[in-house]
Scaffold this active site. Structure first.
Site, mmCIF file in Angstrom:
data_model
loop_
_atom_site.group_PDB
_atom_site.id
_atom_site.type_symbol
_atom_site.label_atom_id
_atom_site.label_comp_id
_atom_site.label_asym_id
_atom_site.label_seq_id
_atom_site.Cartn_x
_atom_site.Cartn_y
_atom_site.Cartn_z
ATOM 1 N N GLY A 179 -8.353 2.185 10.851
ATOM 2 C CA GLY A 179 -8.971 0.948 10.392
ATOM 3 C C GLY A 179 -9.037 0.758 8.892
ATOM 4 N N THR A 180 -8.414 1.641 8.117
ATOM 5 C CA THR A 180 -8.495 1.490 6.660
ATOM 6 C C THR A 180 -7.789 0.223 6.178
ATOM 7 O OG1 THR A 180 -6.579 2.972 6.477
ATOM 8 C CG2 THR A 180 -8.758 3.936 6.136
ATOM 9 N N GLY A 181 -6.699 -0.167 6.851
ATOM 10 C CA GLY A 181 -6.018 -1.397 6.466
ATOM 11 C C GLY A 181 -6.865 -2.624 6.719
ATOM 12 N N CYS A 182 -7.572 -2.628 7.846
ATOM 13 C CA CYS A 182 -8.493 -3.728 8.153
ATOM 14 C C CYS A 182 -9.592 -3.813 7.104
ATOM 15 C CB CYS A 182 -9.126 -3.530 9.533
ATOM 16 S SG CYS A 182 -7.971 -3.373 10.899
ATOM 17 N N LYS B 20 0.837 -1.196 0.000
ATOM 18 C CA LYS B 20 0.000 0.000 0.000
ATOM 19 C C LYS B 20 0.873 1.247 0.000
ATOM 20 C CE LYS B 20 -1.919 -1.784 3.598
ATOM 21 N NZ LYS B 20 -2.733 -2.117 4.792
ATOM 22 N N THR C 72 -8.734 7.911 9.253
ATOM 23 C CA THR C 72 -8.232 6.745 8.530
ATOM 24 C C THR C 72 -8.017 5.536 9.446
ATOM 25 O OG1 THR C 72 -5.962 7.556 8.815
ATOM 26 C CG2 THR C 72 -7.129 8.180 6.786
#
Length: 268
Positions: free
Chosen positions: A206-209, A173, A204
């Protein structure tokens, strides 16, 4: 309806961890299941404490899912210790789990460290080879590749190294100021950029989750890896554009947290 299992820690505010995974999977049209690795007292500002589940109990959770409702895909998030990682890897191999998406969570958005050094080694050796795709951000990829990433060329080098070393696809990412939300997929010796645009949204957490869960949901529904990532990025962009703002906090809480009753100092 296809099924997806999230193996991760919790977030009582619902913005990250298993709570975010379940929301994302549900909104992407699959039946969400979960196995908790840790109870995490956190919010958008930081981590207050972590209580890790016993490895044997995590194994029982995984057995309960796989013996009754075998998942079509598996998403792995926060796993704090090597013992938990070993249990997860053992059960995934035993049940021949498919479409494993590994989000190698190492540091929370607040900067709090969420994995120890021994666990990083176990993650590399045990979980990376089982993944259809891993979704590291720039700091995580630097740890996995053992190099500093300054630009897009470095991203290509790091993703190629991680993929060839551990035998999995790698979606690196591109946030963290390296480029304008462009992500790089390196899989089976070839690279593809997924172009994106940065949304001016400070929320932002929790965007990876969310991204990894959406990828897992799409894989479960039968999309190939490229299509799954493209659809997941569209979903995440839409979520960020909604500009939901629930927080009342003013900044990070502290630079440490409690793990099993012991205070752990945050390391930058």
């Amino acid at each position: 309806m296809k099924t997806v299992l999230s193996i991760a820690g919790t977030d009582p505010t619902g913005g990250a961890g298993i709570q975010a995974d379940i929301k994302t999977m549900t909104l992407n049209g699959v039946f969400a299941m979960s196995a908790v690795t840790a109870l995490v007292a956190q919010n958008t500002m930081g981590v207050r404490g972590i209580v890790q589940v016993e490895p044997e109990f995590l194994g029982q959770q995984l057995d309960a899912v796989f013996e009754d409702i075998p998942p079509d895909a598996v998403k792995i998030g926060m796993v704090f210790s090597s013992r938990l990682i070993e249990v997860i890897a053992s059960r995934l191999r035993h049940y021949k789990a498919r479409n494993v998406v590994l989000d190698p969570v190492m540091v929370a958005a607040s900067g709090d460290r969420l994995i120890n050094e021994e666990a990083i080694l176990a993650l590399k050796e045990e979980l990376m080879p089982l993944a259809a795709v891993a979704t590291p951000n720039i700091p995580e990829a630097q740890v996995l590749a053992g190099m500093v990433i300054h630009d897009s060329k470095d991203m290509e080098k790091a993703a190629g190294y991680i993929s060839s070393t551990y035998g999995c696809g790698v979606l690196l990412k591109g946030g963290h100021s390296v480029n304008d939300a462009n992500d790089l997929l390196y899989d089976r010796g070839s690279a593809r950029w997924f172009m994106g645009r940065r949304i001016d949204n400070p929320n932002t957490h929790g965007t990876g989750c969310t991204l990894s869960s959406a990828i897992a949901a799409n894989l479960a529904k039968g999309y190939d890896l490229h299509a799954s990532i493209g659809l997941a990025k569209e979903y995440l962009t839409g979520a960020l554009e909604a500009m939901l703002d629930l927080g009342r906090g003013s900044g990070p809480m502290n630079h440490g947290f409690y793990l099993q009753g012991k205070y752990v100092q945050h390391r930058d």
